[in-house]
Write an enzyme that holds these catalytic residues in place. Structure first.
Site, PDB file in Angstrom:
ATOM      1  N   ASN A   1       0.588  -1.269  -0.195  1.00  0.00           N
ATOM      2  CA  ASN A   1      -0.099   0.117  -0.140  1.00  0.00           C
ATOM      3  C   ASN A   1       0.822   1.355   0.117  1.00  0.00           C
ATOM      4  O   ASN A   1       0.254   2.404  -0.269  1.00  0.00           O
ATOM      5  CB  ASN A   1      -1.026  -0.162   1.290  1.00  0.00           C
ATOM      6  CG  ASN A   1      -1.845   1.383   1.539  1.00  0.00           C
ATOM      7  OD1 ASN A   1      -2.505   1.636   0.498  1.00  0.00           O
ATOM      8  ND2 ASN A   1      -1.385   2.278   2.597  1.00  0.00           N
TER       9      ASN A   1
ATOM     10  N   ARG B   1      -8.505   5.309   1.385  1.00  0.00           N
ATOM     11  CA  ARG B   1      -7.891   4.651   0.148  1.00  0.00           C
ATOM     12  C   ARG B   1      -6.610   5.477  -0.570  1.00  0.00           C
ATOM     13  O   ARG B   1      -5.632   5.217  -1.011  1.00  0.00           O
ATOM     14  CB  ARG B   1      -8.699   4.322  -0.850  1.00  0.00           C
ATOM     15  CG  ARG B   1      -9.347   2.893  -0.849  1.00  0.00           C
ATOM     16  CD  ARG B   1     -10.249   2.524   0.107  1.00  0.00           C
ATOM     17  NE  ARG B   1     -10.858   1.107   0.108  1.00  0.00           N
ATOM     18  CZ  ARG B   1     -12.054   0.807  -0.176  1.00  0.00           C
ATOM     19  NH1 ARG B   1     -12.832   1.772  -0.930  1.00  0.00           N
ATOM     20  NH2 ARG B   1     -12.452  -0.527  -0.243  1.00  0.00           N
TER      21      ARG B   1
ATOM     22  N   ASP C   1       1.829   6.941   0.255  1.00  0.00           N
ATOM     23  CA  ASP C   1       0.796   5.976  -0.255  1.00  0.00           C
ATOM     24  C   ASP C   1       0.731   5.752  -1.754  1.00  0.00           C
ATOM     25  O   ASP C   1       0.713   6.930  -2.538  1.00  0.00           O
ATOM     26  CB  ASP C   1      -0.441   6.666   0.439  1.00  0.00           C
ATOM     27  CG  ASP C   1      -2.053   5.710   0.091  1.00  0.00           C
ATOM     28  OD1 ASP C   1      -1.583   4.892   0.759  1.00  0.00           O
ATOM     29  OD2 ASP C   1      -2.821   6.004  -0.848  1.00  0.00           O
TER      30      ASP C   1
ATOM     31  N   ASP D   1      -0.964  -6.525   3.441  1.00  0.00           N
ATOM     32  CA  ASP D   1      -1.237  -5.475   4.620  1.00  0.00           C
ATOM     33  C   ASP D   1      -2.182  -4.494   3.969  1.00  0.00           C
ATOM     34  O   ASP D   1      -2.123  -4.182   2.847  1.00  0.00           O
ATOM     35  CB  ASP D   1       0.117  -5.199   4.701  1.00  0.00           C
ATOM     36  CG  ASP D   1       0.413  -4.089   5.930  1.00  0.00           C
ATOM     37  OD1 ASP D   1      -0.069  -4.502   6.934  1.00  0.00           O
ATOM     38  OD2 ASP D   1       0.895  -2.882   5.663  1.00  0.00           O
TER      39      ASP D   1
ATOM     40  N   HIS E   1      -6.876  -0.025   2.757  1.00  0.00           N
ATOM     41  CA  HIS E   1      -6.400   1.388   2.321  1.00  0.00           C
ATOM     42  C   HIS E   1      -6.227   1.284   0.838  1.00  0.00           C
ATOM     43  O   HIS E   1      -5.491   2.178   0.146  1.00  0.00           O
ATOM     44  CB  HIS E   1      -5.100   1.868   3.108  1.00  0.00           C
ATOM     45  CG  HIS E   1      -5.479   1.642   4.506  1.00  0.00           C
ATOM     46  ND1 HIS E   1      -6.361   2.859   5.090  1.00  0.00           N
ATOM     47  CD2 HIS E   1      -5.376   0.813   5.537  1.00  0.00           C
ATOM     48  CE1 HIS E   1      -6.427   2.434   6.390  1.00  0.00           C
ATOM     49  NE2 HIS E   1      -5.838   1.445   6.699  1.00  0.00           N
TER      50      HIS E   1
ATOM     51  N   GLU F   1      -5.746  -8.302   4.858  1.00  0.00           N
ATOM     52  CA  GLU F   1      -5.839  -7.523   6.093  1.00  0.00           C
ATOM     53  C   GLU F   1      -6.991  -6.353   6.028  1.00  0.00           C
ATOM     54  O   GLU F   1      -6.548  -5.409   5.300  1.00  0.00           O
ATOM     55  CB  GLU F   1      -4.592  -7.044   6.845  1.00  0.00           C
ATOM     56  CG  GLU F   1      -4.842  -6.647   8.211  1.00  0.00           C
ATOM     57  CD  GLU F   1      -4.261  -5.185   8.549  1.00  0.00           C
ATOM     58  OE1 GLU F   1      -3.980  -4.967   9.784  1.00  0.00           O
ATOM     59  OE2 GLU F   1      -3.657  -4.551   7.686  1.00  0.00           O
TER      60      GLU F   1
HETATM   61  C1  AAO Z   1       4.733   3.875  12.743  1.00  0.00           C
HETATM   62  C2  AAO Z   1       4.564   4.831  13.853  1.00  0.00           C
HETATM   63  C3  AAO Z   1       3.581   5.978  13.411  1.00  0.00           C
HETATM   64  C4  AAO Z   1       4.129   6.573  12.413  1.00  0.00           C
HETATM   65  C5  AAO Z   1       4.461   5.883  11.076  1.00  0.00           C
HETATM   66  C6  AAO Z   1       5.099   6.730  10.000  1.00  0.00           C
HETATM   67  O1  AAO Z   1       4.072   4.018  14.933  1.00  0.00           O
HETATM   68  O2  AAO Z   1       3.601   6.838  14.545  1.00  0.00           O
HETATM   69  O3  AAO Z   1       3.324   7.678  11.877  1.00  0.00           O
HETATM   70  O4  AAO Z   1       5.309   4.605  11.527  1.00  0.00           O
HETATM   71  O5  AAO Z   1       6.233   6.773  10.251  1.00  0.00           O
HETATM   72  C7  AAO Z   1       2.638  -0.835  11.774  1.00  0.00           C
HETATM   73  C8  AAO Z   1       2.456  -0.247  13.323  1.00  0.00           C
HETATM   74  C9  AAO Z   1       2.459   1.305  13.020  1.00  0.00           C
HETATM   75  C10 AAO Z   1       3.848   1.833  12.309  1.00  0.00           C
HETATM   76  C11 AAO Z   1       3.493   1.240  10.860  1.00  0.00           C
HETATM   77  C12 AAO Z   1       4.722   1.677   9.972  1.00  0.00           C
HETATM   78  O6  AAO Z   1       1.381  -0.754  13.774  1.00  0.00           O
HETATM   79  O7  AAO Z   1       2.321   1.901  14.289  1.00  0.00           O
HETATM   80  O8  AAO Z   1       3.518   3.379  12.266  1.00  0.00           O
HETATM   81  O9  AAO Z   1       3.553  -0.127  11.077  1.00  0.00           O
HETATM   82  O10 AAO Z   1       5.951   1.285  10.406  1.00  0.00           O
HETATM   83  C13 AAO Z   1      -5.095   0.514  10.668  1.00  0.00           C
HETATM   84  C14 AAO Z   1      -4.875  -0.080   9.419  1.00  0.00           C
HETATM   85  C15 AAO Z   1      -4.302  -1.238   9.552  1.00  0.00           C
HETATM   86  C16 AAO Z   1      -3.099  -1.473  10.317  1.00  0.00           C
HETATM   87  C17 AAO Z   1      -3.438  -0.979  11.505  1.00  0.00           C
HETATM   88  C18 AAO Z   1      -2.098  -0.920  12.583  1.00  0.00           C
HETATM   89  O11 AAO Z   1      -6.393  -0.169   8.870  1.00  0.00           O
HETATM   90  O12 AAO Z   1      -4.176  -1.853   7.881  1.00  0.00           O
HETATM   91  O13 AAO Z   1      -3.835   0.456  11.280  1.00  0.00           O
HETATM   92  N1  AAO Z   1      -2.501  -2.554  10.250  1.00  0.00           N
HETATM   93  C19 AAO Z   1      -1.266  -3.162   9.198  1.00  0.00           C
HETATM   94  C20 AAO Z   1      -0.149  -3.750   9.818  1.00  0.00           C
HETATM   95  C21 AAO Z   1       0.723  -3.057  10.644  1.00  0.00           C
HETATM   96  C22 AAO Z   1       1.413  -1.819  10.069  1.00  0.00           C
HETATM   97  C23 AAO Z   1       0.411  -1.363   8.995  1.00  0.00           C
HETATM   98  C24 AAO Z   1      -0.657  -1.859   8.550  1.00  0.00           C
HETATM   99  C25 AAO Z   1       1.049  -0.261   8.277  1.00  0.00           C
HETATM  100  O14 AAO Z   1      -0.844  -5.215  10.645  1.00  0.00           O
HETATM  101  O15 AAO Z   1       1.537  -3.958  11.520  1.00  0.00           O
HETATM  102  O16 AAO Z   1       1.269  -0.623  11.062  1.00  0.00           O
HETATM  103  O17 AAO Z   1       1.889  -1.098   7.164  1.00  0.00           O
HETATM  104  C26 AAO Z   1      -9.449   1.485  13.329  1.00  0.00           C
HETATM  105  C27 AAO Z   1      -9.656   1.318  11.873  1.00  0.00           C
HETATM  106  C28 AAO Z   1      -8.694   0.305  11.470  1.00  0.00           C
HETATM  107  C29 AAO Z   1      -7.077   0.886  11.609  1.00  0.00           C
HETATM  108  C30 AAO Z   1      -7.144   1.185  13.172  1.00  0.00           C
HETATM  109  C31 AAO Z   1      -5.611   1.705  13.753  1.00  0.00           C
HETATM  110  O18 AAO Z   1      -9.958   0.411  14.229  1.00  0.00           O
HETATM  111  O19 AAO Z   1     -10.960   0.439  11.720  1.00  0.00           O
HETATM  112  O20 AAO Z   1      -8.663  -0.228  10.035  1.00  0.00           O
HETATM  113  O21 AAO Z   1      -6.073  -0.026  11.420  1.00  0.00           O
HETATM  114  O22 AAO Z   1      -8.292   2.072  13.920  1.00  0.00           O
HETATM  115  O23 AAO Z   1      -5.506   2.748  13.331  1.00  0.00           O
HETATM  116  C32 AAO Z   1     -12.331   0.263  17.560  1.00  0.00           C
HETATM  117  C33 AAO Z   1     -12.960   0.294  16.254  1.00  0.00           C
HETATM  118  C34 AAO Z   1     -11.897  -0.355  15.064  1.00  0.00           C
HETATM  119  C35 AAO Z   1     -10.732   0.801  15.422  1.00  0.00           C
HETATM  120  C36 AAO Z   1     -10.256   0.828  16.603  1.00  0.00           C
HETATM  121  C37 AAO Z   1      -8.970   1.646  16.974  1.00  0.00           C
HETATM  122  O24 AAO Z   1     -11.880  -1.061  17.996  1.00  0.00           O
HETATM  123  O25 AAO Z   1     -14.015  -0.832  16.177  1.00  0.00           O
HETATM  124  O26 AAO Z   1     -12.522  -0.156  14.052  1.00  0.00           O
HETATM  125  O27 AAO Z   1     -11.169   1.237  17.568  1.00  0.00           O
HETATM  126  O28 AAO Z   1      -9.430   2.943  16.575  1.00  0.00           O
END
Ligand code: AAO
Length: 512
Positions: free
Chosen positions: A115, A173, A182, A212, A216, A248
């Protein structure tokens, strides 16, 4: 009519829902942050012999290297190029692992981060896992190459350039997920680079991908990329096999983007599964195990044929992603073994077992201050290998949940009962339940605060069986409890609520 058949055939040929596991194997394990050399050895010495179907590996491509915080695990979700050298090892080590795992019947599934590239604030230089130069500020990644033309910023309509509101599908997206640059996947050139990366891995012998951050990416862009993927390598897979795709998408309801939009492209992660199962085993909100009689689609989960299920994943075991505090992990080992046991006994979905590393968890006001900590490492930041202790557990901070006897034996249970229906349900209207899988297996849980003492119809042929939770069958004896099933299929179960593991499981191959 002819057209309909054509459409159906075409749809099938694109259907990337089959994990292609070999020898009737049914579960995969995520060896989070493991080195390729360790995974190769684990396939040969443990996963193959114990019937694991495959391994989800951490992203194999070149990623950013971050010093502050020190080498976080999430640096691997920030690609710098599609060169195959990462914290887990070199391209040669990757190739050797894929070959050796395939040779013992264990598939490899690659975590594909397509992505985005690194964060916009990722700086400039050669702080990358293969030493390739890049500039995040100029959006320049010469070793792909991608330039600023290959990113989406012109399409994003938010002030910050980041996703600000998950209620707006366009920004989810077209804008940056947590500041990550992105990619413009609508561009043929970008699609070609991504497909080229994935095809190289397919040709090396991988069986599929965990894709992953699919929420998005536009489903149409993903369809175009998947459509360019090669069939699997015929050295290990039948001709015409499509790569297994599991996407995912976090869909807990309440957002415009749903899992359903991705069903035709492959399987999708069912995040409701672990969130709800955690609430049930923790007995929060008045939930009871007896309510799971219609677990699966009956609980509003996606259709069985679309689901990839898990109790926890690498994000929500440390408060990233979604699922919240209810998620059960190795930190709550007793509940965790039961929850994973339940998942593996139940017919719904393709199951993924988590295998973690320990970190210095430090929770303040509900947030883990050390949620960034990377895998067990040497002083120079390189990942430690996984030592195996005499009792078969892992050392040096590697948790290896998949090696815990209870979990390993339930992976075998799932293979033994594969294809059998959910049967002979029993519950006490509280937290004691039991169910079988045809005449091949039976499992009983006691998550109440009192003993279970009951005679149940197991559906199994008469005989003496070894419980595979308190022990297992070794030669002609059981190392744990014995269960006697009468000629009528009935057996007596006693499970104290103070037992180390308050559940019992027997299957056709644990019979004396
Ligand atoms: C890091 C730093 C950031 C910095 C960034 C860029 O932590 O501060 O800005 O670098 O420099 C992983 C880490 C991130 C990390 C990133 C890149 O988790 O912390 O950022 O690597 O190094 C969303 C996405 C989902 C994603 C998830 C973490 O939709 O795809 O966030 N997962 C994958 C991987 C993950 C990885 C990435 C993607 C990026 O598995 O390891 O990130 O490659 C809502 C939305 C979700 C959203 C969550 C979290 O969820 O629905 O789509 O996931 O928020 O933002 C309730 C709701 C639920 C909601 C949740 C949380 O439960 O029902 O829907 O609350 O609010």
């Amino acid at each position: 009519m002819k057209l309909l058949i054509l459409v159906a055939l075409f749809g099938l040929s694109l259907a990337q829902h089959n994990p292609h596991t070999k020898h009737g194997r049914t579960a995969i394990v995520h060896l989070f942050e493991w080195r390729w050399a360790d995974i190769a050895a684990e396939c040969e010495r443990f996963l193959g012999p114990n019937g694991f179907g495959g391994v989800q590996i951490s992203p194999p491509n070149e990623h950013i290297v971050i010093n502050n915080p020190w080498r976080p695990w999430w640096q691997r979700y920030q690609p710098i190029s599609y060169n195959l050298c990462s914290r887990s090892g070199s391209e040669n080590e990757l190739r050797d692992m894929i070959t050796r795992c395939n040779n013992v019947g264990v598939n490899i599934y690659v975590d594909a981060v397509i992505n985005h590239m690194c964060g916009a604030g990722g700086g400039e230089g050669t702080h990358s896992s293969c030493g390739s130069w890049f500039s995040a500020g100029r959006k320049d990644f010469p070793s792909v190459p991608f330039t600023h033309w290959d990113f989406n910023d012109h399409k994003c309509r938010t002030g910050s350039g980041n996703i600000e509101n998950y209620g707006d599908a366009n920004q989810v997206r077209d804008c940056r997920l947590v500041g990550l640059l992105d990619l413009a996947l609508e561009k043929d050139y970008v699609r070609g680079k991504v497909a080229g990366f994935m095809n190289k891995l397919i040709d090396m012998g991988v069986a599929g991908f965990r894709v992953d951050a699919c929420k998005h990416m536009w489903p149409g862009d993903l369809a175009a990329i998947y459509g360019r993927l090669h069939n699997l390598n015929t050295k290990w897979f039948p001709g015409g096999s499509r790569p297994f795709i599991f996407q995912e998408v976090i869909d807990l309801g309440g957002e415009p983007i749903t899992s359903r939009e991705y069903f035709h492209l492959g399987r999708v992660t069912e995040f409701k599964y672990g969130a709800r199962l955690g609430t049930i085993f923790r007995k929060w909100n008045g939930e009871k195990l007896s309510y799971t009689k219609n677990w699966g689609e009956g609980w509003g989960f996606m259709p069985n044929g679309n689901a990839l299920v898990f109790v926890d994943n690498h994000d929500n075991q440390r408060g990233h992603g979604a699922g919240g505090a209810s998620i059960v992990t190795f930190w709550d080992a007793r509940l965790y073994k039961m929850a994973v046991g339940y998942m593996l006994a139940h017919p719904y979905g393709v199951t993924r077992v988590m295998s973690s590393f320990r970190w210095n968890r430090h929770i303040v006001n509900g947030k883990d201050q050390n949620d960034w900590m990377g895998p067990p490492s040497h002083g120079d930041g390189s990942t430690k290998s996984v030592p195996i202790n005499p009792d078969q557990t892992c050392g040096d901070g590697w948790v290896c949940e998949h090696r815990w006897r209870q979990i390993k034996n339930m992976v075998i249970f799932r293979n033994v009962v594969n294809g059998q229906p959910h049967s002979n349900w029993w519950d006490n209207q509280s937290n004691q339940v039991a169910f079988g899988r045809g005449n091949r297996g039976f499992i009983v849980f006691n998550n109440d605060d009192w003993d279970l003492d009951v005679t149940l119809n197991t559906g199994m042929p008469g005989g003496t069986y070894c419980d595979v939770i308190s022990g297992q069958k070794e030669g002609n004896r059981c190392t744990g409890k014995q269960i006697h099933v009468g000629g009528d299929g009935r057996a007596h179960f006693r499970i104290s609520n103070r037992d180390e593991d308050p559940f019992v499981a027997i299957h056709a191959e644990s019979k004396l």
